[in-house]
Scaffold this active site. Structure first.
Site, PDB file in Angstrom:
ATOM      1  N   GLU A  94     -41.567  96.153   4.443  1.00 16.62           N
ATOM      2  CA  GLU A  94     -40.280  97.074   4.200  1.00 16.62           C
ATOM      3  C   GLU A  94     -40.730  97.978   3.084  1.00 16.62           C
ATOM      4  O   GLU A  94     -39.832  98.762   2.499  1.00 16.62           O
ATOM      5  CB  GLU A  94     -39.202  96.032   3.908  1.00 16.62           C
ATOM      6  CG  GLU A  94     -38.405  95.269   4.797  1.00 16.62           C
ATOM      7  CD  GLU A  94     -37.826  95.879   6.136  1.00 16.62           C
ATOM      8  OE1 GLU A  94     -38.000  97.266   6.041  1.00 16.62           O
ATOM      9  OE2 GLU A  94     -37.214  95.622   6.905  1.00 16.62           O
ATOM     10  N   TYR A 141     -17.422  96.918 -19.860  1.00 17.42           N
ATOM     11  CA  TYR A 141     -17.665  95.677 -19.589  1.00 17.42           C
ATOM     12  C   TYR A 141     -18.887  95.138 -20.328  1.00 17.42           C
ATOM     13  O   TYR A 141     -20.039  95.686 -20.143  1.00 17.42           O
ATOM     14  CB  TYR A 141     -17.343  95.382 -18.065  1.00 17.42           C
ATOM     15  CG  TYR A 141     -17.732  93.907 -17.751  1.00 17.42           C
ATOM     16  CD1 TYR A 141     -16.337  92.912 -18.035  1.00 17.42           C
ATOM     17  CD2 TYR A 141     -18.652  93.164 -17.424  1.00 17.42           C
ATOM     18  CE1 TYR A 141     -16.397  91.726 -17.699  1.00 17.42           C
ATOM     19  CE2 TYR A 141     -18.898  91.804 -17.057  1.00 17.42           C
ATOM     20  CZ  TYR A 141     -17.621  91.147 -17.454  1.00 17.42           C
ATOM     21  OH  TYR A 141     -17.568  89.776 -16.931  1.00 17.42           O
ATOM     22  N   TYR A 184     -11.900  94.309  -6.053  1.00 14.04           N
ATOM     23  CA  TYR A 184     -12.275  95.477  -7.224  1.00 14.04           C
ATOM     24  C   TYR A 184     -13.930  95.563  -7.351  1.00 14.04           C
ATOM     25  O   TYR A 184     -14.289  96.738  -8.196  1.00 14.04           O
ATOM     26  CB  TYR A 184     -11.546  95.535  -8.429  1.00 14.04           C
ATOM     27  CG  TYR A 184     -11.563  93.956  -9.363  1.00 14.04           C
ATOM     28  CD1 TYR A 184     -13.013  93.957  -9.993  1.00 14.04           C
ATOM     29  CD2 TYR A 184     -10.784  92.883  -9.286  1.00 14.04           C
ATOM     30  CE1 TYR A 184     -13.097  92.813 -10.756  1.00 14.04           C
ATOM     31  CE2 TYR A 184     -10.918  91.930  -9.856  1.00 14.04           C
ATOM     32  CZ  TYR A 184     -12.205  91.697 -10.779  1.00 14.04           C
ATOM     33  OH  TYR A 184     -12.531  90.711 -11.645  1.00 14.04           O
ATOM     34  N   HIS A 212     -31.425  89.104   3.937  1.00 11.95           N
ATOM     35  CA  HIS A 212     -30.802  88.981   5.433  1.00 11.95           C
ATOM     36  C   HIS A 212     -29.755  88.210   5.343  1.00 11.95           C
ATOM     37  O   HIS A 212     -29.390  87.274   6.215  1.00 11.95           O
ATOM     38  CB  HIS A 212     -31.724  88.370   6.653  1.00 11.95           C
ATOM     39  CG  HIS A 212     -33.045  89.339   6.677  1.00 11.95           C
ATOM     40  ND1 HIS A 212     -34.138  88.980   7.523  1.00 11.95           N
ATOM     41  CD2 HIS A 212     -33.347  90.515   6.489  1.00 11.95           C
ATOM     42  CE1 HIS A 212     -34.862  90.020   7.428  1.00 11.95           C
ATOM     43  NE2 HIS A 212     -34.307  90.934   7.001  1.00 11.95           N
ATOM     44  N   HIS A 269     -29.251  93.707  10.564  1.00  8.32           N
ATOM     45  CA  HIS A 269     -30.259  93.629   9.804  1.00  8.32           C
ATOM     46  C   HIS A 269     -30.039  92.748   8.436  1.00  8.32           C
ATOM     47  O   HIS A 269     -30.626  91.610   8.032  1.00  8.32           O
ATOM     48  CB  HIS A 269     -31.100  94.870   9.347  1.00  8.32           C
ATOM     49  CG  HIS A 269     -32.501  94.662   8.882  1.00  8.32           C
ATOM     50  ND1 HIS A 269     -33.294  95.752   8.745  1.00  8.32           N
ATOM     51  CD2 HIS A 269     -32.878  93.783   7.947  1.00  8.32           C
ATOM     52  CE1 HIS A 269     -34.696  95.690   8.083  1.00  8.32           C
ATOM     53  NE2 HIS A 269     -34.154  94.338   7.694  1.00  8.32           N
ATOM     54  N   HIS A 273     -33.835  93.104  -1.206  1.00 11.95           N
ATOM     55  CA  HIS A 273     -33.213  93.169   0.381  1.00 11.95           C
ATOM     56  C   HIS A 273     -33.390  92.098   0.883  1.00 11.95           C
ATOM     57  O   HIS A 273     -34.057  91.029   0.649  1.00 11.95           O
ATOM     58  CB  HIS A 273     -34.286  94.064   1.091  1.00 11.95           C
ATOM     59  CG  HIS A 273     -34.224  93.975   2.429  1.00 11.95           C
ATOM     60  ND1 HIS A 273     -33.209  94.456   3.145  1.00 11.95           N
ATOM     61  CD2 HIS A 273     -35.153  93.567   3.670  1.00 11.95           C
ATOM     62  CE1 HIS A 273     -33.315  94.165   4.592  1.00 11.95           C
ATOM     63  NE2 HIS A 273     -34.724  93.664   4.655  1.00 11.95           N
TER      64      HIS A 273
END
Length: 231
Positions: free
Chosen positions: A92, A227, A131, A112, A172, A110
């Protein structure tokens, strides 16, 4: 832990760039293993990368994360040329490099993840059911399907990421990025949780989940800017 005088001298002699790269690789391996432990990937599916200067460290293709060692460091430049290690980088790689070239990303995760992948089969974007949608820049889009590892998929991902720090990949999985590995991973975990939330609420017969408005998300985005702890 104690160090010998020779060990301390060797560490002090190590170039700063090399120390940074070594620490980044260790953090990458920890993050990759978390994706398995937390059930976001199965086996060697999914991949993780982190940028150090103009070098992108990436998980290698087809190697179980629990077997990765310091000597397995794998790195490429922003054009995809391998500059570190001998293991083949993740398949990838085009998707990761596209994100680094087009955004201010310093880390990409990334996966799955099951619930997120399920959502990618059903809708063009994840409805704003919580939110924390604001933490990803707004409703998370679904990138159209393309075969893994292709430039076509990389282009779809960039389109889906416009104004966002995460997206779903149809049939994917997920992709998120951040200023560090911890932030990228947290965004992945939040995205998977929101997908699970939406699927759960949507499964109640005769009921539809209530959704947040654009104004409500904008308010949260402003609040998130302040935050956490200050340096």
């Amino acid at each position: 832990m104690t160090y010998s005088r020779a060990g301390r001298a060797a560490e002090q002699a190590e170039p700063e760039e090399e120390r940074e790269r070594r620490a980044a690789w260790e953090a990458l391996v920890v993050t990759a293993r978390r994706t398995v432990t937390d059930g976001l990937v199965v086996g060697t599916s999914g991949n993780v990368s982190v940028r150090v200067g103009d070098t992108v460290l990436v998980t290698p293709s087809g190697v179980p994360y629990d077997r990765l060692a310091p000597e397995d460091v794998t790195g490429v430049d922003l054009d995809g040329r391998q500059v570190l290690g001998t293991l083949v980088p993740t398949s990838e790689l085009p998707m990761h490099l596209a994100v680094y070239r087009a955004t201010d990303a310093r880390a990409v995760v990334h996966t799955h993840a099951v619930h997120a992948t399920a959502v990618s089969l059903l809708v063009p974007e994840l409805p704003p059911v919580h939110y924390m949608t604001a933490a990803l820049g707004g409703p998370v889009r679904v990138a159209p399907y393309a075969a893994y590892g292709t430039e076509e998929l990389a282009r779809h991902v960039l389109d889906a990421l416009a104004g966002r720090t995460g997206c779903l990949l149809r049939n994917h999985g997920t992709l998120t990025y951040g200023t560090c590995l911890d932030q990228a991973y947290d965004r992945t975990a939040q995205l998977e949780w929101m997908c699970r939330l939406w699927l759960t609420a949507s499964s109640v017969p005769g009921r539809s989940p209530s959704l947040l408005t654009g104004e409500q998300l904008a308010e949260v985005a402003e609040r998130l800017g302040g935050y956490g702890q200050r340096p």
